[in-house]
Design an enzyme around this catalytic site. Structure first.
Site, mmCIF file in Angstrom:
data_model
loop_
_atom_site.group_PDB
_atom_site.id
_atom_site.type_symbol
_atom_site.label_atom_id
_atom_site.label_comp_id
_atom_site.label_asym_id
_atom_site.label_seq_id
_atom_site.Cartn_x
_atom_site.Cartn_y
_atom_site.Cartn_z
ATOM 1 N N ASN A 46 35.197 32.990 40.922
ATOM 2 C CA ASN A 46 36.269 32.602 41.850
ATOM 3 C C ASN A 46 36.547 33.726 42.834
ATOM 4 O O ASN A 46 35.597 34.109 43.546
ATOM 5 C CB ASN A 46 37.469 31.950 41.165
ATOM 6 C CG ASN A 46 38.156 32.707 40.080
ATOM 7 O OD1 ASN A 46 37.556 33.070 39.094
ATOM 8 N ND2 ASN A 46 39.436 32.939 40.234
ATOM 9 N N ASP A 47 37.718 34.244 42.930
ATOM 10 C CA ASP A 47 38.078 35.103 44.066
ATOM 11 C C ASP A 47 37.166 36.311 44.296
ATOM 12 O O ASP A 47 36.790 36.994 43.336
ATOM 13 C CB ASP A 47 39.478 35.708 43.854
ATOM 14 C CG ASP A 47 40.478 34.717 43.338
ATOM 15 O OD1 ASP A 47 40.174 33.528 43.256
ATOM 16 O OD2 ASP A 47 41.587 35.162 42.982
ATOM 17 N N GLN A 63 35.757 37.530 40.660
ATOM 18 C CA GLN A 63 36.255 36.998 39.394
ATOM 19 C C GLN A 63 35.122 36.238 38.735
ATOM 20 O O GLN A 63 34.492 35.369 39.362
ATOM 21 C CB GLN A 63 37.430 36.037 39.661
ATOM 22 C CG GLN A 63 38.711 36.732 40.034
ATOM 23 C CD GLN A 63 39.351 37.396 38.833
ATOM 24 O OE1 GLN A 63 39.956 36.744 38.010
ATOM 25 N NE2 GLN A 63 39.218 38.715 38.735
ATOM 26 N N ARG A 168 50.715 38.894 40.308
ATOM 27 C CA ARG A 168 49.307 39.328 40.265
ATOM 28 C C ARG A 168 48.705 39.566 41.643
ATOM 29 O O ARG A 168 49.320 39.327 42.655
ATOM 30 C CB ARG A 168 48.470 38.288 39.525
ATOM 31 C CG ARG A 168 48.578 36.889 40.065
ATOM 32 C CD ARG A 168 47.688 35.933 39.237
ATOM 33 N NE ARG A 168 47.903 34.552 39.598
ATOM 34 C CZ ARG A 168 48.723 33.721 38.965
ATOM 35 N NH1 ARG A 168 49.404 34.132 37.916
ATOM 36 N NH2 ARG A 168 48.864 32.472 39.376
HETATM 37 C C1 FRU Z 1 43.351 32.814 42.587
HETATM 38 C C2 FRU Z 1 43.688 33.314 41.193
HETATM 39 C C3 FRU Z 1 44.441 34.633 41.249
HETATM 40 C C4 FRU Z 1 44.127 35.239 39.922
HETATM 41 C C5 FRU Z 1 42.714 34.794 39.695
HETATM 42 C C6 FRU Z 1 42.337 34.549 38.262
HETATM 43 O O1 FRU Z 1 42.279 31.933 42.585
HETATM 44 O O2 FRU Z 1 44.444 32.341 40.484
HETATM 45 O O3 FRU Z 1 45.816 34.515 41.520
HETATM 46 O O4 FRU Z 1 44.256 36.616 39.907
HETATM 47 O O5 FRU Z 1 42.539 33.605 40.433
HETATM 48 O O6 FRU Z 1 40.981 34.302 38.142
#
Ligand code: FRU
Length: 496
Positions: A46-47, A63, A168
């Protein structure tokens, strides 16, 4: 207290014998694996995190959940490049092995301090399926590439009074002699906010307060994720990923959205005065972008080309998502525009150019490339409705359509055998002032299209999962137009 456990909260160190090898093999065989977009070797990406040009190389972290296409224990995967196009996979940078990050090393950003790259991230803590807390943590990457967690972690323990455990995604920057950290947060009344910490040495942090942001976000907005703040040509910009917005005409059609605001930050008074704001990308699959300074001080951005809580066709293959290409940001006429980073020209191999005149109907411009870039300039003063179809074949196609009467551009992804995410709608659109000509630049890479219109005025990031033979590019119109175009086949990034 006993630790809350679930099978999805296990680290890569706990992989079973041959588990990772068999995941790798399965994913390598996928038809939809991008050739040059950063994607996971297996599992879920992800991010983008910790983006930096540091010590002569670009570092991208992201991520990563290694064991399948779902959100579990998040790690920071790491890839590196000297030219922004050839990426090398490096060992996983952050494996959440410590109590202060017991349920994942969540998103964050980096900053260079004294010749080292400081990686700030969130240690996610779960007490039960619903209850959580968060610690802010630091890891330090040396010039030799070694990443070590800071021995005094966490640098911020827990969350400040008035906020839930949803705090976060640290973004850090220096202003004057002080360091500041922005964090996405949720107030106790379950509405989204951005909070700020400050520090003299980038190690000891104290809570400064909530940023007053005069965005007229609805009360339904329950969380602001991944805040970012930067300047381009003296213009200050805040980017944030809100959750819980209501869809409006052309805006916020996805489950989660991204907006940017132009304005002015007064850090002492904790205000960001917004002069204008809008949605950043108009496609179906774009979230949690992060910006950083490139080699020549340009502002670059990567985003996550994906959406949480949506099932994607590759979930069956145990992998999901990719990052966008790096984009260079600029301000033109008080709007943020996005262009593909100039380094991406290095990907071009075979190129073909032509001019096509068409009067009512459609014509195939090209087919056969799975990964390519299209540059088209369409002179269309007579046409009311015209456009380009990507991933085109007899039965499939992603339709980019310009409509002069409503001055809109839209993207339709209903025509695929492997359809997904139907619940959130099959069309996305944007306002566009359509003059005598429009420019389309599209990067297509097996299962992703990134479409830049009129030099980055409108951008659509979109996944599609076509059949192998759907490689065509088609032009269509209701009246006469002339299209001047080049198609570049793009090289594969073999090491990804
Ligand atoms: C955004 C998010 C962030 C978090 C991460 C967890 O997509 O939800 O806020 O840190 O992904 O994977």
């Amino acid at each position: 207290m006993t630790k809350y456990t679930e099978p999805k909260y296990r680290t890569i160190h706990e992989a079973e014998a041959n588990e990772l090898e068999s995941l790798k093999e399965k994913v390598a065989a996928s038809l939809w694996k991008p050739a040059f977009h950063i994607h996971p070797e297996h599992g879920l990406l992800n991010d983008p995190n910790g983006l930096a040009y540091f010590n002569g190389a670009y570092h991208v972290f992201y991520q990563w959940f290694p064991f399948g296409a779902y959100h579990g224990m998040k790690h920071w995967a790491h890839v590196k490049s000297t030219n922004l196009v050839e990426w090398e996979r490096l060992p996983t940078a952050l494996v959440p092995t410590e109590d202060y990050e017991s349920h994942g090393a969540y998103s964050g950003a980096s900053m260079e301090v004294d010749g080292k790259l400081y990686l700030y991230y969130t240690g996610n803590i779960k007490f039960s399926a619903e209850e959580r807390s968060a610690n802010q943590c630091l890891a330090i990457m040396e010039k030799d590439g070694q990443v070590r967690k800071y021995d005094k972690n966490p640098i911020i323990k827990g969350v400040p009074a008035g906020f839930t455990g949803h705090v976060r995604d640290p973004k850090v920057f220096k202003k004057g002699n002080m360091y500041y950290m922005l964090l996405g947060a949720q107030r106790e009344d379950k509405t989204g906010a951005i909070i700020i910490y400050e520090s003299k040495d980038a190690l000891d942090w104290s809570f400064k307060g909530e940023l007053k942001l005069d965005l007229d976000l609805p009360e339904s907005c329950y969380m602001l994720e991944c805040p970012d703040y930067f300047e381009i040509q003296g213009q200050e910009i805040l980017v944030v990923s809100p959750q819980g917005l209501e869809a409006k005409k052309h805006d916020y059609q996805n489950l989660y959205n991204v907006i940017y605001a132009l304005g002015k930050l007064d850090i002492e008074n904790l205000t960001f005065d917004v002069t204008s704001y809008e949605e950043l990308d108009k496609g179906f699959d774009f979230y949690a972008p992060q910006t950083f300074e490139g080699k020549s001080n340009e502002r670059l951005m990567f985003g996550w080309a994906g959406m949480a809580e949506v099932e994607y066709p590759t979930d069956q293959e145990d992998w999901a998502h990719c990052l966008t290409l790096p984009r260079e940001l600029d301000i033109v006429n008080s709007r943020l525009i996005q262009k593909p980073a100039k380094e991406l020209k290095q990907l071009r191999s075979k190129s073909q150019s032509d001019v096509r005149t068409l009067d009512n109907g459609s014509t195939k411009l090209h087919s056969g490339f799975l990964s390519f870039e299209l540059e088209a300039s369409i002179e269309s003063s007579g046409a009311d409705s015209f456009g380009v179809e990507l991933f085109s074949s007899e039965t499939e196609g992603l339709v980019l359509a310009f409509d002069r009467s409503s001055q809109t551009v839209s993207l339709n992804r209903e025509n695929f055998h492997t359809s997904f995410d139907k619940e959130n709608g099959l069309v996305r659109s944007a306002e566009l002032s359509i003059g005598d000509s429009v420019k389309v630049q599209a990067f297509v890479d097996r299962s992703i299209a990134e479409i830049f219109i009129n030099d980055g005025e409108v951008v659509f990031t979109t996944r599609a999962f076509p059949m192998q033979q759907s490689t065509g590019v088609k032009l269509f119109t209701d009246k006469k137009l002339t299209c001047t175009y080049t198609i570049h086949q793009l090289k594969s990034n073999n090491s990804l």
